[in-house]
Design an enzyme around this catalytic site. Structure first.
Site, PDB file in Angstrom:
ATOM      1  CG  HIS A 292     -31.508  62.552 -49.161  1.00  0.00           C
ATOM      2  ND1 HIS A 292     -32.315  61.788 -49.972  1.00  0.00           N
ATOM      3  CD2 HIS A 292     -30.300  61.945 -49.188  1.00  0.00           C
ATOM      4  CE1 HIS A 292     -31.642  60.775 -50.454  1.00  0.00           C
ATOM      5  NE2 HIS A 292     -30.408  60.849 -50.005  1.00  0.00           N
TER       6      HIS A 292
ATOM      7  CG  HIS B 106     -25.888  63.186 -48.165  1.00  0.00           C
ATOM      8  ND1 HIS B 106     -25.857  62.110 -47.311  1.00  0.00           N
ATOM      9  CD2 HIS B 106     -26.543  62.763 -49.268  1.00  0.00           C
ATOM     10  CE1 HIS B 106     -26.454  61.069 -47.882  1.00  0.00           C
ATOM     11  NE2 HIS B 106     -26.890  61.444 -49.067  1.00  0.00           N
TER      12      HIS B 106
HETATM   13  P1  5GP Z   1     -28.469  58.419 -50.436  1.00  0.00           P
HETATM   14  O1  5GP Z   1     -27.714  57.117 -50.460  1.00  0.00           O
HETATM   15  O2  5GP Z   1     -29.873  58.244 -50.991  1.00  0.00           O
HETATM   16  O3  5GP Z   1     -27.751  59.587 -51.021  1.00  0.00           O
HETATM   17  O4  5GP Z   1     -28.627  58.806 -48.895  1.00  0.00           O
HETATM   18  C1  5GP Z   1     -29.560  58.205 -48.058  1.00  0.00           C
HETATM   19  C2  5GP Z   1     -29.048  58.373 -46.659  1.00  0.00           C
HETATM   20  O5  5GP Z   1     -30.112  58.128 -45.782  1.00  0.00           O
HETATM   21  C3  5GP Z   1     -27.919  57.406 -46.297  1.00  0.00           C
HETATM   22  O6  5GP Z   1     -26.780  58.140 -45.913  1.00  0.00           O
HETATM   23  C4  5GP Z   1     -28.511  56.587 -45.158  1.00  0.00           C
HETATM   24  O7  5GP Z   1     -27.569  56.285 -44.147  1.00  0.00           O
HETATM   25  C5  5GP Z   1     -29.621  57.472 -44.632  1.00  0.00           C
HETATM   26  N1  5GP Z   1     -30.733  56.769 -44.062  1.00  0.00           N
HETATM   27  C6  5GP Z   1     -31.382  55.688 -44.583  1.00  0.00           C
HETATM   28  N2  5GP Z   1     -32.390  55.318 -43.785  1.00  0.00           N
HETATM   29  C7  5GP Z   1     -32.399  56.177 -42.734  1.00  0.00           C
HETATM   30  C8  5GP Z   1     -33.217  56.297 -41.570  1.00  0.00           C
HETATM   31  O8  5GP Z   1     -34.163  55.533 -41.341  1.00  0.00           O
HETATM   32  N3  5GP Z   1     -32.922  57.308 -40.720  1.00  0.00           N
HETATM   33  C9  5GP Z   1     -31.899  58.189 -40.952  1.00  0.00           C
HETATM   34  N4  5GP Z   1     -31.688  59.124 -40.040  1.00  0.00           N
HETATM   35  N5  5GP Z   1     -31.110  58.100 -42.036  1.00  0.00           N
HETATM   36  C10 5GP Z   1     -31.362  57.110 -42.913  1.00  0.00           C
END
Ligand code: 5GP
Ligand code: ZN
Length: 115
Positions: free
Chosen positions: A101, A103
């Site tokens: 993903h 950001h």
């Molecule tokens: P990472 O920490 O892997 O770079 O980013 C994962 C992101 O996914 C985090 O910013 C977190 O807030 C978001 N996230 C986790 N679970 C969900 C969800 O169920 N729905 C949405 N919209 N975002 C999520």
């Protein structure tokens, strides 16, 4: 679709999310825990766990993530003020969802370097 992957479940419509873009290959939705006024996640529909799992055949798809993010930045009105595109990979980077993903963060000053 990977079992137990929350982003695959969002793509499938099994988990709710606030959509920002839906294309054949890529979807974007608002982060559930926004860290900036604009915080959108741009993901491929297809499950790819991390950057470490990308192959040469994914080059176009990765490019699409960035092009869609660029369009959303304009729609969100942050293209002139600036924004950050981040793809966390692995434990030291704090990757918490194993489905790649991008950001898109914008709408405020963002510190550099990140923590
Ligand atoms: P990472 O920490 O892997 O770079 O980013 C994962 C992101 O996914 C985090 O910013 C977190 O807030 C978001 N996230 C986790 N679970 C969900 C969800 O169920 N729905 C949405 N919209 N975002 C999520
Ligand atoms: Zn997935």
């Amino acid at each position: 679709m990977a079992q137990d992957c929350i982003f695959c479940r969002i793509v499938a419509g099994d988990l709710p999310a606030t959509p920002v873009r839906e294309a054949d290959d890529v979807v974007a939705f608002r982060d559930i825990d926004p860290r900036a006024p604009t915080h959108v996640l741009v993901i491929p529909r297809r499950h790819i766990a991390s950057v470490n799992d990308l192959g040469a055949e994914d080059a176009e798809l990765v490019g699409r993530l960035f092009l869609v993010a660029k369009e959303i930045a304009r729609e969100e009105g942050v293209n002139e003020t600036g924004y950050r595109l981040v793809m966390n990979t692995g434990p030291h980077a704090g990757q918490s969802v194993d489905h790649i993903h991008l950001h898109l963060l914008g709408g405020r000053d963002l510190a550099w370097p990140p923590g």
